[in-house]
Design a protein around this motif. Structure first.
Motif, PDB file in Angstrom:
ATOM      1  N   LYS A   1      -7.830   3.164  -1.664  1.00 63.19           N
ATOM      2  CA  LYS A   1      -7.178   2.786  -0.403  1.00 63.19           C
ATOM      3  C   LYS A   1      -7.867   3.405   0.824  1.00 63.19           C
ATOM      4  O   LYS A   1      -7.468   3.161   1.950  1.00 63.19           O
ATOM      5  CB  LYS A   1      -5.708   3.230  -0.404  1.00 63.19           C
ATOM      6  CG  LYS A   1      -4.886   2.642  -1.542  1.00 63.19           C
ATOM      7  CD  LYS A   1      -4.563   1.171  -1.269  1.00 63.19           C
ATOM      8  CE  LYS A   1      -3.707   0.548  -2.338  1.00 63.19           C
ATOM      9  NZ  LYS A   1      -4.438   0.105  -3.526  1.00 63.19           N
TER      10      LYS A   1
ATOM     11  N   CYS B   1      -2.034   9.317  -4.121  1.00 64.51           N
ATOM     12  CA  CYS B   1      -3.381   9.713  -3.682  1.00 64.51           C
ATOM     13  C   CYS B   1      -3.711  11.062  -4.316  1.00 64.51           C
ATOM     14  O   CYS B   1      -4.681  11.187  -5.074  1.00 64.51           O
ATOM     15  CB  CYS B   1      -3.434   9.774  -2.148  1.00 64.51           C
ATOM     16  SG  CYS B   1      -2.824   8.249  -1.393  1.00 64.51           S
TER      17      CYS B   1
ATOM     18  N   LYS C   1       0.941   5.111   6.139  1.00 65.57           N
ATOM     19  CA  LYS C   1      -0.413   5.359   5.615  1.00 65.57           C
ATOM     20  C   LYS C   1      -1.251   5.998   6.718  1.00 65.57           C
ATOM     21  O   LYS C   1      -1.375   5.429   7.805  1.00 65.57           O
ATOM     22  CB  LYS C   1      -1.028   4.017   5.186  1.00 65.57           C
ATOM     23  CG  LYS C   1      -2.388   4.150   4.561  1.00 65.57           C
ATOM     24  CD  LYS C   1      -2.845   2.818   3.992  1.00 65.57           C
ATOM     25  CE  LYS C   1      -4.247   2.947   3.447  1.00 65.57           C
ATOM     26  NZ  LYS C   1      -5.085   1.817   3.779  1.00 65.57           N
TER      27      LYS C   1
ATOM     28  N   THR D   1      -7.503   9.449   3.001  1.00 58.19           N
ATOM     29  CA  THR D   1      -6.313   8.627   3.194  1.00 58.19           C
ATOM     30  C   THR D   1      -5.157   9.176   2.369  1.00 58.19           C
ATOM     31  O   THR D   1      -5.369   9.632   1.245  1.00 58.19           O
ATOM     32  CB  THR D   1      -6.633   7.188   2.714  1.00 58.19           C
ATOM     33  OG1 THR D   1      -7.616   6.638   3.585  1.00 58.19           O
ATOM     34  CG2 THR D   1      -5.406   6.303   2.722  1.00 58.19           C
TER      35      THR D   1
ATOM     36  N   ASN E   1       0.825  -1.226   0.000  1.00 54.31           N
ATOM     37  CA  ASN E   1       0.000   0.000   0.000  1.00 54.31           C
ATOM     38  C   ASN E   1       0.851   1.265   0.000  1.00 54.31           C
ATOM     39  O   ASN E   1       0.471   2.289  -0.550  1.00 54.31           O
ATOM     40  CB  ASN E   1      -0.837   0.066   1.292  1.00 54.31           C
ATOM     41  CG  ASN E   1      -2.181  -0.612   1.180  1.00 54.31           C
ATOM     42  OD1 ASN E   1      -3.081  -0.263   1.898  1.00 54.31           O
ATOM     43  ND2 ASN E   1      -2.334  -1.563   0.290  1.00 54.31           N
ATOM     44  N   LEU E   2       2.023   1.164   0.659  1.00 54.85           N
ATOM     45  CA  LEU E   2       2.862   2.357   0.800  1.00 54.85           C
ATOM     46  C   LEU E   2       3.354   2.879  -0.542  1.00 54.85           C
ATOM     47  O   LEU E   2       3.713   4.048  -0.676  1.00 54.85           O
ATOM     48  CB  LEU E   2       4.075   2.051   1.704  1.00 54.85           C
ATOM     49  CG  LEU E   2       3.747   1.665   3.147  1.00 54.85           C
ATOM     50  CD1 LEU E   2       5.026   1.333   3.913  1.00 54.85           C
ATOM     51  CD2 LEU E   2       3.003   2.810   3.850  1.00 54.85           C
TER      52      LEU E   2
ATOM     53  N   ASP F   1      -5.056   7.452   7.751  1.00 53.88           N
ATOM     54  CA  ASP F   1      -6.452   7.330   7.329  1.00 53.88           C
ATOM     55  C   ASP F   1      -7.348   8.401   7.945  1.00 53.88           C
ATOM     56  O   ASP F   1      -8.568   8.291   7.873  1.00 53.88           O
ATOM     57  CB  ASP F   1      -7.010   5.951   7.755  1.00 53.88           C
ATOM     58  CG  ASP F   1      -6.374   4.822   6.967  1.00 53.88           C
ATOM     59  OD1 ASP F   1      -6.209   4.995   5.748  1.00 53.88           O
ATOM     60  OD2 ASP F   1      -6.042   3.786   7.578  1.00 53.88           O
TER      61      ASP F   1
ATOM     62  N   ILE G   1      -0.558   8.563   1.833  1.00 52.24           N
ATOM     63  CA  ILE G   1       0.730   8.050   2.323  1.00 52.24           C
ATOM     64  C   ILE G   1       1.589   9.265   2.616  1.00 52.24           C
ATOM     65  O   ILE G   1       1.866  10.067   1.721  1.00 52.24           O
ATOM     66  CB  ILE G   1       1.425   7.159   1.258  1.00 52.24           C
ATOM     67  CG1 ILE G   1       0.484   6.088   0.704  1.00 52.24           C
ATOM     68  CG2 ILE G   1       2.707   6.548   1.836  1.00 52.24           C
ATOM     69  CD1 ILE G   1      -0.059   5.095   1.695  1.00 52.24           C
TER      70      ILE G   1
END
Ligand SMILES: NC(=O)c1ccc[n+]([C@@H]2O[C@H](COP(=O)([O-])OP(=O)(O)OC[C@H]3O[C@@H](n4cnc5c(N)ncnc54)[C@H](O)[C@@H]3O)[C@@H](O)[C@H]2O)c1
Length: 358
Positions: A315, A241, A334, A322, A234-235, A336, A324
């Motif tokens: 994500k 984003c 990450k 959200t 995910n990173l 949120d 990073i």
């Protein structure tokens, strides 16, 4: 490089003078009939070599545009293969960048529940990043990359000579991902990046091959234990984003990797505001990113649009936004719990200091 995937293991092979080496390319899928999906720019720039490479085999030339990644276009691609007699014993060979890769990967993973697929990436972004990691992505209306599967090619052949014909913006787009991966690596990776960026000619073949391989190794280290993107991988959305929102809000006038460069700058400023990154680290990273910021007329972009697209981020985990954020080399997190008011306030500060000219 050999990659052990949960779907199938595959190799990334560096190859010189690809069009003169058809035998090597086809050796990996002996006795299979190749069907080609080729980027229209490649078919124009390399017309003669391509013709002798493809011969009498099926060739579909495609425009590399986001609208061709739309799910409604899929029937056209399936039909092209099926109506020309593609069977499970044949092989799909794709020559192009990330857009053709995403289309082909999805088709390859679903047609007959999985067919043989060779990928020859022709953009720096596809050579240094997207070609590995198994993701295939299809757009759904306004939602970018919403539909997809995990399905790597059986073999990837990289000829860095393709990068000589890329436009400056698409070369920089690849650089954007190269920079991102090295900011996510370690001190040695950061040194390699700085040495590469200090070189007078970023397209010089030897240094390009070194930095491409280094980038692929870093990416591999992120997905080796998380191929299906449920944790650490995910990173890798660092810069993505805000970057994806920017691509969508400009109707893809800002290309992917360049949007990621801007997205990293925005995420870094957010990180400073949250007390995660020190102002001096911000300046250090900003000095590295700034030469590659694309020209953007922020007056034509609506913050409401950006927020709308940030809210659609795949994500996103809860009611808040959200992103990073980053502290330092290899230290990304990450978060949120981003509030819309903060997003708007950081945006206003970011835009104020964005370089006015390229
Ligand atoms: N599947 C993944 O893991 C993954 C990862 C990152 C990005 N992507 C996707 O990749 C897409 C972007 O791909 P991209 O940046 O590789 O480019 P692209 O496929 O959009 O192509 C960019 C432009 O370069 C041209 N081109 C391609 N090769 C060329 C060459 N050698 N010389 C001159 N021109 C050439 C194309 O015709 C096009 O005009 C986006 O849709 C993004 O979402 C996918």
């Amino acid at each position: 490089m050999n990659i052990q995937s949960k779907v199938k293991n595959y190799d990334v092979v560096s190859i010189a003078d690809l069009f003169a080496n058809k035998e090597k390319v086809c050796a990996s899928v002996k006795n299979r009939r190749p069907f080609y999906f080729v980027d229209r720019t490649i078919s124009a720039l390399y017309a003669q070599q391509l013709q002798s490479f493809v011969g009498d085999n099926f060739l579909q030339v495609m425009d590399a545009k986001e609208s061709n990644k739309e799910y409604v276009k899929l029937a056209e691609y399936f039909n092209a293969l099926i109506s020309h007699g593609f069977t499970r014993s044949d092989v799909l060979v794709t020559i192009g960048g990330g857009i053709l890769q995403d289309i082909s990967g999805f088709i390859a993973s679903t047609l007959y529940r999985g067919i043989k697929w060779i990928f020859i990436p022709t953009t720096l972004l596809a050579q240094a990043d997207s070609c590995i990691g198994s993701k295939t992505s299809i757009n759904f209306g306004d939602y970018k990359n919403l539909i997809g599967t995990f399905y790597p090619p059986d073999q990837i052949f990289i000829d860095s000579d393709f990068c000589t014909t890329l436009t400056p913006e698409y070369f920089n787009s690849g650089l954007g991902e190269i920079i991102k991966f090295h900011l996510m690596s370690d001190a040695a990776g950061y040194d390699r990046l700085q040495a590469y960026l200090a070189a007078p000619d970023h397209r010089e073949k030897t240094i390009l091959q070194v930095i491409t391989e280094s980038t692929l190794q870093i990416k591999k280290s992120y997905f080796d234990a998380d191929e299906f993107d449920t944790g650490r991988r995910n990173l890798l959305n660092y810069g993505h984003c805000f970057g994806h929102a920017l691509e969508s809000a400009t109707d893809f006038a800002v290309c992917h990797g360049e949007a990621v460069i801007v997205g990293m700058g925005y995420a870094n400023l957010f990180s400073v505001k949250r007390g995660i990154m020190t102002p001096s680290k911000y300046e250090e990273f900003e000095n590295l990113l700034r030469p590659f910021y694309p020209k953007i007329d922020w007056a034509t972009i609506e913050i409401d649009d950006l927020v709308k697209y940030l809210k659609r981020d795949k994500k996103r985990a809860g009611p808040d936004l959200t992103m990073i954020l980053s502290q330092d080399i290899g230290k990304q997190f990450k978060l949120d719990d981003l509030q819309e008011t903060e997003v708007r306030s950081v945006y206003s500060d970011f835009v104020k200091t964005y370089p006015k000219t390229k």
